[in-house]
Design a protein around this motif. Sequence first.
Motif, short mmCIF file in Angstrom:
data_model
loop_
_atom_site.label_atom_id
_atom_site.label_comp_id
_atom_site.label_asym_id
_atom_site.label_seq_id
_atom_site.Cartn_x
_atom_site.Cartn_y
_atom_site.Cartn_z
N ARG A 101 -49.99 -7.35 6.50
CA ARG A 101 -51.31 -6.81 6.78
C ARG A 101 -52.07 -6.54 5.49
O ARG A 101 -53.27 -6.85 5.37
N LEU A 102 -51.39 -5.98 4.49
CA LEU A 102 -52.04 -5.70 3.21
C LEU A 102 -52.51 -7.00 2.56
O LEU A 102 -53.61 -7.06 2.00
N CYS A 103 -51.69 -8.03 2.68
CA CYS A 103 -52.06 -9.33 2.11
C CYS A 103 -53.26 -9.93 2.84
O CYS A 103 -54.20 -10.42 2.22
N ALA A 104 -53.21 -9.88 4.18
CA ALA A 104 -54.34 -10.41 4.96
C ALA A 104 -55.62 -9.65 4.64
O ALA A 104 -56.70 -10.24 4.49
N ASP A 105 -55.51 -8.32 4.52
CA ASP A 105 -56.68 -7.51 4.20
C ASP A 105 -57.22 -7.85 2.81
O ASP A 105 -58.43 -7.81 2.57
N LEU A 106 -56.32 -8.19 1.88
CA LEU A 106 -56.74 -8.59 0.53
C LEU A 106 -57.54 -9.88 0.59
O LEU A 106 -58.60 -9.99 -0.04
N MET A 107 -57.05 -10.84 1.35
CA MET A 107 -57.75 -12.12 1.46
C MET A 107 -59.12 -11.93 2.13
O MET A 107 -60.12 -12.53 1.72
N LEU A 108 -59.16 -11.08 3.15
CA LEU A 108 -60.44 -10.79 3.80
C LEU A 108 -61.38 -10.05 2.87
O LEU A 108 -62.60 -10.28 2.88
N ALA A 109 -60.83 -9.17 2.03
CA ALA A 109 -61.66 -8.43 1.08
C ALA A 109 -62.31 -9.38 0.08
O ALA A 109 -63.46 -9.18 -0.34
N ILE A 110 -61.59 -10.43 -0.31
CA ILE A 110 -62.16 -11.43 -1.21
C ILE A 110 -63.33 -12.14 -0.53
O ILE A 110 -64.40 -12.32 -1.11
N THR A 111 -63.11 -12.53 0.72
CA THR A 111 -64.16 -13.23 1.46
C THR A 111 -65.36 -12.34 1.71
O THR A 111 -66.50 -12.80 1.65
N ARG A 112 -65.10 -11.08 2.00
CA ARG A 112 -66.18 -10.15 2.36
C ARG A 112 -66.83 -9.49 1.16
O ARG A 112 -67.88 -8.83 1.31
N LEU A 113 -66.25 -9.61 -0.02
CA LEU A 113 -66.87 -9.03 -1.21
C LEU A 113 -68.25 -9.64 -1.40
O LEU A 113 -68.39 -10.87 -1.39
N PRO A 114 -69.29 -8.83 -1.55
CA PRO A 114 -70.65 -9.37 -1.66
C PRO A 114 -70.95 -9.98 -3.03
O PRO A 114 -72.09 -10.04 -3.45
N LYS A 115 -69.90 -10.44 -3.71
CA LYS A 115 -70.04 -11.09 -5.01
C LYS A 115 -69.05 -12.24 -5.07
O LYS A 115 -67.97 -12.17 -4.48
N PRO A 116 -69.38 -13.30 -5.78
CA PRO A 116 -68.48 -14.46 -5.85
C PRO A 116 -67.15 -14.13 -6.52
O PRO A 116 -67.08 -13.31 -7.43
N VAL A 117 -66.10 -14.81 -6.05
CA VAL A 117 -64.76 -14.66 -6.63
C VAL A 117 -64.25 -16.04 -7.02
O VAL A 117 -64.24 -16.96 -6.20
N ILE A 118 -63.83 -16.18 -8.27
CA ILE A 118 -63.33 -17.46 -8.79
C ILE A 118 -61.85 -17.33 -9.11
O ILE A 118 -61.44 -16.39 -9.79
#
Length: 276
Positions: A101-118
């Motif tokens: 769950r923590l891992c899935a939430d991390l991946m979702l946090a990357i997607t939902r972050l209102p700034k680009p992630v590289i």
Amino acid sequence: MAEVVSFRMDGSDRGEGPVLMERRDGALRLTLNSPPTNSLSIAVMEQLHAGLRLAEEDASIRLVVIASTGKVFSAGHDLKELTAHRSDDDGGRAFYERSMRLCADLMLAITRLPKPVIAEVDGLATAAGCQLVASCDLAICTDTATFCTPGVNIGLFCSTPMVALSRATHRKQAMEMLLTGETIDASTAKEFGLVNRIVPKQYLDQVIAKYASVIAAKSPLTLTIGKEAFYHQIELPVSEAYDYAIRVMVENMMAKDAKEGIGAFLEKRHPVWTGE
């Protein structure tokens, strides 16, 4: 001269710890620092979460870069940590649920972050490490980087990495990686759609810096609107996606930054963004 400020997640300035943070010209670098595997242990995932929260709250941070030290970008979940909990009263079920769950939430946090992630990938990205790459908005890798989802080889299908992988690549290519567990090279990863660009190792920092500079120069409001809209519309049927995109486009047109940007273009000058 770029402003570089390095610090640990606990607030100290020591150059050690499982995740290093560094501010550089509007970018926040989160560097996995647990070689040789850079596994996504509970501690590492919690620190990555903290870094993403900082990026969301700090207006001076325009984008995030996730990198690593050593020869492995990330080997995914910490199998030793997972195995240690088999002796728990429930056989480890509660810990496994917490970790996944923590891992899935991390991946979702990357997607939902209102700034680009590289993702800056130099080395092997395997299992949840490959999932991490697939979850980022952009991925730049060296010509020696490799990728795999090898869970099938140890009796543990990469079901959670599959979610991000199947959305970043074509279905049959995702299934090829998931069913065979074989490692693919950088060129194949680019062909599959897992990475954007491949560069020689000696130019990786330079290319990442260029991407960061180009992105940081855009209106932060526009990037936020665009990233959210991209991930929302992609899950919709095409007609609904257009209806949604029209609404987003109209609201975007009403923003001060859109007025400024269009005006600057017509007047042949550089825009001045306010984030409004």
